[in-house]
Design a protein around this motif. Sequence first.
Motif, PDB file in Angstrom:
ATOM      1  N   PHE A  51       0.848  -1.198   0.000  1.00  0.00           N
ATOM      2  CA  PHE A  51       0.000   0.000   0.000  1.00  0.00           C
ATOM      3  C   PHE A  51       0.887   1.253   0.000  1.00  0.00           C
ATOM      4  O   PHE A  51       0.666   2.202  -0.749  1.00  0.00           O
ATOM      5  N   GLY A  97     -15.732  17.987  15.454  1.00  0.00           N
ATOM      6  CA  GLY A  97     -16.135  18.781  14.289  1.00  0.00           C
ATOM      7  C   GLY A  97     -15.949  18.071  12.971  1.00  0.00           C
ATOM      8  O   GLY A  97     -16.405  18.542  11.930  1.00  0.00           O
ATOM      9  N   LEU A  99     -16.233  14.620  10.528  1.00  0.00           N
ATOM     10  CA  LEU A  99     -16.979  13.360  10.389  1.00  0.00           C
ATOM     11  C   LEU A  99     -16.290  12.359   9.466  1.00  0.00           C
ATOM     12  O   LEU A  99     -16.819  11.287   9.220  1.00  0.00           O
ATOM     13  N   HIS A 100     -15.142  12.730   8.925  1.00  0.00           N
ATOM     14  CA  HIS A 100     -14.459  11.823   7.993  1.00  0.00           C
ATOM     15  C   HIS A 100     -13.869  10.641   8.761  1.00  0.00           C
ATOM     16  O   HIS A 100     -13.164  10.844   9.747  1.00  0.00           O
ATOM     17  N   ASP A 101     -14.151   9.423   8.273  1.00  0.00           N
ATOM     18  CA  ASP A 101     -13.608   8.287   9.036  1.00  0.00           C
ATOM     19  C   ASP A 101     -12.966   7.196   8.183  1.00  0.00           C
ATOM     20  O   ASP A 101     -12.526   6.180   8.728  1.00  0.00           O
ATOM     21  N   ILE A 102     -12.909   7.382   6.878  1.00  0.00           N
ATOM     22  CA  ILE A 102     -12.395   6.284   6.041  1.00  0.00           C
ATOM     23  C   ILE A 102     -10.894   6.062   6.326  1.00  0.00           C
ATOM     24  O   ILE A 102     -10.460   4.936   6.560  1.00  0.00           O
ATOM     25  N   GLY A 103     -10.134   7.143   6.342  1.00  0.00           N
ATOM     26  CA  GLY A 103      -8.696   7.029   6.623  1.00  0.00           C
ATOM     27  C   GLY A 103      -8.441   6.549   8.046  1.00  0.00           C
ATOM     28  O   GLY A 103      -7.614   5.664   8.284  1.00  0.00           O
ATOM     29  N   SER A 145      -7.137  11.805  13.972  1.00  0.00           N
ATOM     30  CA  SER A 145      -7.267  12.010  12.530  1.00  0.00           C
ATOM     31  C   SER A 145      -8.085  13.272  12.283  1.00  0.00           C
ATOM     32  O   SER A 145      -9.027  13.561  13.019  1.00  0.00           O
ATOM     33  N   LEU A 148     -10.080  18.071   7.667  1.00  0.00           N
ATOM     34  CA  LEU A 148     -10.470  19.432   7.290  1.00  0.00           C
ATOM     35  C   LEU A 148      -9.456  20.420   7.860  1.00  0.00           C
ATOM     36  O   LEU A 148      -9.013  20.256   9.006  1.00  0.00           O
ATOM     37  N   THR A 149      -9.136  21.428   7.074  1.00  0.00           N
ATOM     38  CA  THR A 149      -8.234  22.460   7.607  1.00  0.00           C
ATOM     39  C   THR A 149      -8.897  23.161   8.795  1.00  0.00           C
ATOM     40  O   THR A 149      -8.209  23.627   9.697  1.00  0.00           O
ATOM     41  N   GLY A 176      -3.936  12.492   8.526  1.00  0.00           N
ATOM     42  CA  GLY A 176      -5.060  13.070   7.782  1.00  0.00           C
ATOM     43  C   GLY A 176      -4.518  13.988   6.712  1.00  0.00           C
ATOM     44  O   GLY A 176      -3.444  14.573   6.892  1.00  0.00           O
ATOM     45  N   ALA A 177      -5.278  14.131   5.627  1.00  0.00           N
ATOM     46  CA  ALA A 177      -4.762  14.819   4.441  1.00  0.00           C
ATOM     47  C   ALA A 177      -4.136  16.204   4.693  1.00  0.00           C
ATOM     48  O   ALA A 177      -3.071  16.489   4.146  1.00  0.00           O
ATOM     49  N   ALA A 193       1.997  10.447  10.593  1.00  0.00           N
ATOM     50  CA  ALA A 193       2.133   9.463   9.507  1.00  0.00           C
ATOM     51  C   ALA A 193       1.256   9.900   8.345  1.00  0.00           C
ATOM     52  O   ALA A 193       0.121  10.333   8.547  1.00  0.00           O
ATOM     53  N   ASP A 195       0.219   7.940   5.849  1.00  0.00           N
ATOM     54  CA  ASP A 195      -0.726   6.911   5.395  1.00  0.00           C
ATOM     55  C   ASP A 195      -0.813   5.807   6.450  1.00  0.00           C
ATOM     56  O   ASP A 195      -0.038   5.784   7.412  1.00  0.00           O
ATOM     57  N   ALA A 196      -1.757   4.873   6.201  1.00  0.00           N
ATOM     58  CA  ALA A 196      -2.053   3.872   7.221  1.00  0.00           C
ATOM     59  C   ALA A 196      -0.883   2.913   7.461  1.00  0.00           C
ATOM     60  O   ALA A 196      -0.638   2.497   8.591  1.00  0.00           O
TER      61      ALA A 196
END
Length: 209
Positions: A51, A97, A99-103, A145, A148-149, A176-177, A193, A195-196
């Motif tokens: 990956f 604040g 809600l993103h959880d995929i990463g 994680s 969002l900025t 996080g991005a 890190a 990435d995962a």
Amino acid sequence: MSFLLSLEEAVKQGNRNSAVSSVEDALSAKLPPQDILDALVKGMDDVGRRFKANAIFVPEVLIAARAMKESMAILEPVLVAAGIQPEYTAVIGTVTGDLHDIGKNLVGMMWRGANFKVIDLGTNVPPEKFAEAVVTHKPDIVGLSALLTTTMPNMKITVEAIRKTSDSRVKIVLGGAPVTQDYADEIGADGYASDAASAVDLVRKLIAS
Ligand code: B1M
């Protein structure tokens, strides 16, 4: 091929049926549960390496993690009966604040794949909930994680809340991005890190240090 090699291969390929039957075969053959666990972890390590090298992508990791999870469901009671527990505990969550959880879920899966006990607090987690989890679970690692900025600054208040607990041993890692190593340094986290798979390398390094 031996049961352990076919188990490792099944996880690498994300073949859950083959992974589950290899675990069952290995248990019937009375192979040591620790060796079965090691084969699963080796398979997930390989998934992480590929990956990181962009040789595979999120869907393949999810499929491999599912094969690992279904195998663990069979192996776990045997490990518990043999007194074999994950050595390290990690708490993970997406900061308040956000809600993103995929990463975040991917990181949690990779940590489980590396044989960490993972307590997932979910998304939109307030700083005090992270602090409470540190007191309750005494984790070795807390992972934050943010995608969002606008929620990144909530990492800072979360780090502060965790540092206020009496646990000076816990290591805090970020990802996080929008997050960077510079930001992690600036707010006093122990690591970052991108990435995962790198998140696995990072926590292993922090625990060994
Ligand atoms: Co949102 N969103 N979103 N979104 N969303 C982004 C992040 C955005 C970049 C899209 C864009 O505008 N181009 C943008 C943020 C812009 C910014 O802040 N600069 C954005 C926005 C603006 C929003 C909303 C505000 C939109 C709106 O409502 N107006 C809103 C916010 C809601 C909230 O959180 N309060 C919102 C909502 C959503 C959905 C709910 C629709 C959905 C989330 C679903 C879910 O997560 N269950 C969603 C999605 C899917 C995205 C994008 C498209 C994909 C994110 C993702 O899952 N990537 C994203 C755009 C994009 O990235 N292309 C976007 C795949 C995932 C595997 O990657 O999460 O980066 P990632 O995780 C990586 C690494 O970052 C790292 O490892 C992972 C795997 O290698 N990593 C860690 C992550 N966490 C880590 C922790 C670690 C270590 C590594 O240690 C603990």
